[in-house]
Design an enzyme around this catalytic site. Structure first.
Site: not given
Ligand code: CO
Length: 169
Positions: A90, A136
């Site tokens: 990420c 997210h």
């Molecule tokens: Co991410």
């Protein structure tokens, strides 16, 4: 525009927030362009609006180079009962990777850049990426879905990376 980072408390607050629906008449194209720019220059294949400090239901994906995809107000409408474990990373925790178990196949509905609704079936890396980005929007990070032992390992690794960066100045 910059990518919000896990270790920064103010950034984390946004990363952990539930993003809100993008209004029908809100033009997101400038934001989308900037997001693609920052994602590509960071070497990512997906980026969600909360990661650039914008708590809105929008994410972008580019799994295949030259095939950019935009998802506005996405909804997961189907997930397979078979799961697969894949290493994920990420841009909000750059440099660390860990295994996450997710449904192998999904069907997602969203609006594209032109705000036209579309439905897409995804498998493989695309399915992983879409689910990671969708998380997210709900304040969920990939490490939340890792096994406890792996999560502790990953966070320790990340801490070391950050300490290294601080020393380098
Ligand atoms: Co991410």
């Amino acid at each position: 525009m910059r990518v919000y980072q896990y270790e920064n408390d103010a950034d984390l607050k946004i990363l952990r927030a539930m993003a809100v629906t993008v209004p029908r008449d809100e033009d997101m194209s400038a934001v989308i362009d900037e997001m693609f720019e920052i994602m590509r220059s960071s070497g990512g294949i997906g980026l969600a609006a909360p990661q650039v400090g914008l708590s809105k239901r929008l994410f972008i994906v580019e799994v295949e180079e030259g095939e950019p995809l935009v998802f506005i107000n996405p909804e997961l409408i189907e997930t397979s009962t078979s799961f697969a474990k894949n290493d994920e990373g990420c841009l909000s925790l750059p440099g660390v990777y860990g295994p996450v178990m997710r449904p192998k196949k999904i069907v997602i509905q969203a609006e594209n850049r032109q705000r036209r609704r579309f439905k897409m079936e995804a498998t493989g890396v695309m399915a992983v990426c879409v689910q990671h980005e969708l998380d997210h929007l709900n304040g969920i990070l990939f490490l939340d879905k890792m096994e406890e032992r792996k999560r502790v390992q990953l966070l320790a690794q990340y801490q070391q990376l950050i300490m290294g960066e601080i020393k380098k100045g």
